[in-house]
Enzyme design. Structure first.
Site, mmCIF file in Angstrom:
data_model
loop_
_atom_site.group_PDB
_atom_site.id
_atom_site.type_symbol
_atom_site.label_atom_id
_atom_site.label_comp_id
_atom_site.label_asym_id
_atom_site.label_seq_id
_atom_site.Cartn_x
_atom_site.Cartn_y
_atom_site.Cartn_z
ATOM 1 N N ASN A 8 64.919 -10.227 43.368
ATOM 2 C CA ASN A 8 65.020 -11.673 43.557
ATOM 3 C C ASN A 8 64.401 -11.988 44.922
ATOM 4 O OD1 ASN A 8 65.731 -14.320 43.867
ATOM 5 N ND2 ASN A 8 67.932 -13.955 44.059
ATOM 6 N N LYS A 10 63.774 -14.800 46.140
ATOM 7 C CA LYS A 10 64.254 -16.075 46.695
ATOM 8 C C LYS A 10 63.056 -16.896 47.194
ATOM 9 C CE LYS A 10 68.654 -13.897 47.550
ATOM 10 N NZ LYS A 10 69.922 -13.893 48.227
ATOM 11 N N HIS A 94 72.557 -18.712 40.134
ATOM 12 C CA HIS A 94 72.718 -17.932 41.361
ATOM 13 C C HIS A 94 73.620 -18.708 42.321
ATOM 14 C CE1 HIS A 94 71.832 -15.999 45.171
ATOM 15 N NE2 HIS A 94 71.417 -14.954 44.468
ATOM 16 N N GLU A 96 73.476 -19.316 45.334
ATOM 17 C CA GLU A 96 72.786 -20.239 46.255
ATOM 18 C C GLU A 96 72.460 -21.550 45.542
ATOM 19 O OE1 GLU A 96 69.810 -17.419 47.454
ATOM 20 O OE2 GLU A 96 71.351 -16.311 48.551
ATOM 21 N N GLU A 162 77.821 -11.044 41.443
ATOM 22 C CA GLU A 162 77.409 -11.069 42.838
ATOM 23 C C GLU A 162 78.487 -11.763 43.679
ATOM 24 O OE1 GLU A 162 72.863 -10.846 43.301
ATOM 25 O OE2 GLU A 162 73.332 -12.904 42.819
ATOM 26 N N GLY A 168 73.422 -11.053 51.111
ATOM 27 C CA GLY A 168 72.663 -11.220 52.353
ATOM 28 C C GLY A 168 73.471 -10.963 53.610
ATOM 29 N N SER A 204 73.783 -7.228 48.836
ATOM 30 C CA SER A 204 73.517 -6.206 49.863
ATOM 31 C C SER A 204 73.241 -4.815 49.281
ATOM 32 C CB SER A 204 74.654 -6.157 50.882
ATOM 33 O OG SER A 204 74.725 -7.389 51.592
HETATM 34 P P1 PGA Z 1 70.886 -9.579 48.797
HETATM 35 O O1 PGA Z 1 70.776 -10.761 47.721
HETATM 36 O O2 PGA Z 1 70.479 -8.301 48.116
HETATM 37 O O3 PGA Z 1 69.939 -9.961 49.900
HETATM 38 O O4 PGA Z 1 72.300 -9.518 49.262
HETATM 39 C C1 PGA Z 1 71.158 -10.552 46.396
HETATM 40 C C2 PGA Z 1 71.009 -11.833 45.616
HETATM 41 O O5 PGA Z 1 71.300 -12.913 46.166
HETATM 42 O O6 PGA Z 1 70.601 -11.820 44.443
#
Ligand code: PGA
Length: 241
Positions: A8, A10, A94, A96, A162, A168, A204
């Protein structure tokens, strides 16, 4: 690759980054062959570029779509458009998007239904925040998200668990926490649909923890944000799969 690995990106990358990345990953993955379990989800403007340059080794997906197939929805992109560009998957709900774009479970379900009707495989994200986890409500929140976000008919989709506090942040959920939640999601799917769907973990994930996470029961793969932007690191995660 036995497990599923999804990148992903983003709102990261540009043309030069994408071309350089493709070159580096091809070298790292040699001898490579297209693997439908490897899926790159770039920002919309780079889908065609990735389709052209990543097609030999991976599938391509979107990071979101609108729930209508066309119409007066300025700035939106439909599942039909993603399908037209050669995408096979789309990430939906997601955290976000739930947080910054106020997407509800209901909207996520409509989007998933639209994606399915265009032949895309939705990757439906669920996960609790830290307050819910600390209050002991993680499981009930996730099961409620599943109940309201999943299409009601049995269909071909993936779930990505998640936990928000692990995205993140560098804080990964413990193996026990992942095992417990994935077992609950698996049990829910068996109970409601009588059949499993792939369940991925995200939050992460790095080259250091991917192997042990993917060995947990009912973890069918990983959804990777930050670590998917570094070809040398991501190649190691692919290797672990
Ligand atoms: P990350 O993001 O691996 O940077 O924690 C995962 C995601 O949001 O899909």
């Amino acid at each position: 690759m036995k497990k599923i690995v999804i990148a992903n990106w983003k709102m990261n990358a540009d043309t030069a980054f994408s071309l350089d990345y493709a070159q580096k990953l091809k070298t790292l993955l040699l001898p490579f062959a297209h693997d439908s379990n490897l899926i790159f989800c770039p920002p919309f403007p780079y889908i065609t570029l990735l389709k052209q340059n990543f097609n030999s080794f991976s599938s391509i997906g979107g990071q979101n779509c609108h729930h209508k197939s066309s119409g007066a929805f300025t700035g939106e992109v439909s599942a039909r458009m993603l399908q037209d560009l050669g995408c096979t998957h789309v990430i939906l709900g997601h955290s976000e998007r739930r947080q910054y774009n106020h997407e509800t479970n209901e909207i996520v379900r409509l989007k998933a239904e639209s994606a399915l009707s265009e032949g895309l495989i939705p990757i439906i994200c669920v996960g609790e925040n830290l307050t819910d986890r600390e209050a002991g409500n993680a499981k009930s929140i996730v099961l409620e998200q599943l109940q309201d976000s999943l299409p009601t008919n049995r269909a071909s989709y993936m779930i990505a668990y998640e936990p928000l506090w692990a995205i993140g942040t560098g804080v990964v959920a413990s193996l026990g926490e992942i095992a417990e939640m994935h077992a609950s999601i698996h049990a829910y799917l068996m109970d409601v649909f009588g059949a499993p769907s792939p369940i991925l973990y995200g939050g992460s994930v790095t080259e250091k923890n991917a192997d042990e996470i993917m060995k947990i029961d009912h973890v069918d793969g990983v959804l990777v944000g930050g670590a998917s932007l570094k070809p040398d690191i991501f190649a190691q995660i692919i290797g672990a799969a």
